[in-house]
Motif scaffolding. Structure first.
Motif, short mmCIF file in Angstrom:
data_model
loop_
_atom_site.label_atom_id
_atom_site.label_comp_id
_atom_site.label_asym_id
_atom_site.label_seq_id
_atom_site.Cartn_x
_atom_site.Cartn_y
_atom_site.Cartn_z
N MET A 168 0.83 -1.21 0.00
CA MET A 168 0.00 0.00 0.00
C MET A 168 0.87 1.26 0.00
O MET A 168 0.41 2.33 -0.40
CB MET A 168 -0.93 0.00 1.21
CG MET A 168 -2.03 -1.04 1.09
SD MET A 168 -3.03 -1.14 2.58
CE MET A 168 -4.05 0.30 2.36
N LEU A 169 2.11 1.14 0.42
CA LEU A 169 3.02 2.28 0.42
C LEU A 169 3.52 2.61 -0.98
O LEU A 169 4.09 3.67 -1.20
CB LEU A 169 4.20 2.02 1.37
CG LEU A 169 3.84 1.91 2.84
CD1 LEU A 169 5.07 1.48 3.65
CD2 LEU A 169 3.28 3.21 3.36
N ASN A 170 3.35 1.69 -1.92
CA ASN A 170 3.83 1.90 -3.28
C ASN A 170 2.77 1.42 -4.26
O ASN A 170 3.06 0.70 -5.20
CB ASN A 170 5.15 1.13 -3.49
CG ASN A 170 5.86 1.55 -4.76
OD1 ASN A 170 5.57 2.59 -5.34
ND2 ASN A 170 6.80 0.75 -5.20
N VAL A 171 1.55 1.84 -4.04
CA VAL A 171 0.41 1.33 -4.81
C VAL A 171 0.41 1.82 -6.25
O VAL A 171 0.00 1.11 -7.15
CB VAL A 171 -0.90 1.63 -4.08
CG1 VAL A 171 -1.43 3.01 -4.38
CG2 VAL A 171 -1.93 0.58 -4.36
N ASN A 172 0.89 3.02 -6.51
CA ASN A 172 0.93 3.58 -7.86
C ASN A 172 2.36 3.52 -8.38
O ASN A 172 3.14 4.45 -8.17
CB ASN A 172 0.41 5.02 -7.87
CG ASN A 172 -1.06 5.10 -7.55
OD1 ASN A 172 -1.84 4.31 -8.08
ND2 ASN A 172 -1.44 6.01 -6.69
N LEU A 173 2.68 2.43 -9.05
CA LEU A 173 4.03 2.25 -9.56
C LEU A 173 4.42 3.42 -10.46
O LEU A 173 3.65 3.84 -11.30
CB LEU A 173 4.14 0.93 -10.32
CG LEU A 173 3.81 -0.32 -9.51
CD1 LEU A 173 3.95 -1.57 -10.37
CD2 LEU A 173 4.69 -0.41 -8.29
N GLY A 174 5.60 3.93 -10.23
CA GLY A 174 6.08 5.07 -11.00
C GLY A 174 5.89 6.40 -10.27
O GLY A 174 6.51 7.39 -10.61
N MET A 175 5.02 6.41 -9.29
CA MET A 175 4.84 7.62 -8.47
C MET A 175 5.76 7.50 -7.26
O MET A 175 6.25 6.42 -6.94
CB MET A 175 3.39 7.73 -7.99
CG MET A 175 2.38 7.73 -9.11
SD MET A 175 2.54 9.24 -10.08
CE MET A 175 0.90 9.40 -10.67
N LYS A 176 5.96 8.60 -6.58
CA LYS A 176 6.84 8.58 -5.42
C LYS A 176 6.24 7.68 -4.34
O LYS A 176 5.14 7.90 -3.87
CB LYS A 176 7.01 10.00 -4.87
CG LYS A 176 7.97 10.06 -3.72
CD LYS A 176 8.15 11.48 -3.22
CE LYS A 176 9.09 11.46 -2.02
NZ LYS A 176 9.21 12.74 -1.40
N PRO A 177 7.01 6.63 -3.95
CA PRO A 177 6.50 5.73 -2.91
C PRO A 177 6.62 6.36 -1.53
O PRO A 177 7.44 7.24 -1.30
CB PRO A 177 7.40 4.51 -3.04
CG PRO A 177 8.69 5.06 -3.56
CD PRO A 177 8.31 6.23 -4.44
N LEU A 178 5.81 5.87 -0.63
CA LEU A 178 5.93 6.28 0.76
C LEU A 178 7.02 5.43 1.42
O LEU A 178 7.24 4.29 1.02
CB LEU A 178 4.59 6.10 1.47
CG LEU A 178 3.46 6.95 0.87
CD1 LEU A 178 2.12 6.53 1.43
CD2 LEU A 178 3.71 8.42 1.12
N PRO A 179 7.72 5.95 2.41
CA PRO A 179 8.84 5.20 2.99
C PRO A 179 8.39 3.99 3.80
O PRO A 179 7.30 3.96 4.35
CB PRO A 179 9.53 6.24 3.89
CG PRO A 179 8.47 7.24 4.20
CD PRO A 179 7.55 7.27 3.01
N GLY A 180 9.28 3.00 3.87
CA GLY A 180 9.07 1.85 4.74
C GLY A 180 8.73 0.55 4.05
O GLY A 180 8.70 -0.51 4.67
N ALA A 181 8.46 0.59 2.74
CA ALA A 181 8.03 -0.62 2.04
C ALA A 181 9.12 -1.69 2.02
O ALA A 181 8.85 -2.86 2.29
CB ALA A 181 7.59 -0.29 0.62
N THR A 182 10.34 -1.31 1.70
CA THR A 182 11.41 -2.30 1.58
C THR A 182 11.63 -3.05 2.87
O THR A 182 11.66 -4.29 2.88
CB THR A 182 12.71 -1.62 1.11
OG1 THR A 182 12.48 -1.05 -0.19
CG2 THR A 182 13.86 -2.61 1.01
#
Length: 186
Positions: free
Chosen positions: A27-41
């Protein structure tokens, strides 16, 4: 939103809940190519440590998310094995949603001009998946139309751009997807 997801990730980490970590991290990187929110990795890496090895679908989804998260997404040698394993596991699990995650990651990371044929094959497979799962993947056809508009733009084909964006806008209108519709109309 960010605080809620961060708190849910903290709780899922505490409980060693791999599926919840995977859902929240993606959910932190739901729109691939847009700036992700931190913490996903970090959340996805932890999810992979605690996930049951037999939960192939969730492992595939976590690997696909990890391939699209920084820093893996910046280096082909890091994301390529993640994508390949995600797709392999999703197919083995026979999970439409895991395959969706793997193929979306593949299209995002390999969708450029250097791999045009592979990208088109992936987009076509995603279209078939959307047709087989219309209620589970109602926005996917619009997302694929945006992808096709970008390809048409790269090829300098204004008619194909217009057709792809019109299709995206109409699809978004039919499923009430406001954000993607806004982008397709701009």
């Amino acid at each position: 939103f960010v605080r809620s997801i961060a708190e849910t990730i903290r709780l899922a980490r505490e409980q060693a809940d791999g599926p919840m970590l995977t859902r929240c991290a993606n959910m932190l990187n739901v729109n691939l190519g847009m700036k992700p929110l931190p913490g996903a990795t970090a959340a996805l890496e932890h999810a992979l440590l605690v996930l049951d090895h037999d939960d192939l679908a969730t492992r595939a989804t976590a690997l696909a998310g990890l391939a699209c998260a920084a820093p893996a997404c910046f280096a082909a040698e890091r994301c390529e094995p993640l994508i390949a394993e995600a797709e392999r596991l999703a197919r083995k699990a026979d999970s439409a949603l895991a395959l969706l995650a793997a193929l979306r990651a593949k299209l995002y990371l390999r969708g450029g001009p250097a791999r045009r044929k592979e990208a088109e094959e992936t987009a076509n497979e995603l279209e078939r998946l959307a047709l087989q799962n219309p209620t589970r993947m109602p926005v996917l056809p619009a997302q694929l139309s945006i992808h096709r508009a970008v390809i048409a733009l790269q090829q300098g084909d204004p008619q194909a751009i217009h057709a792809a964006l019109s299709h995206a806008s109409a699809r978004c209108g039919s499923v009430r997807e406001r954000e993607l519709r806004w982008h397709s109309e701009r």
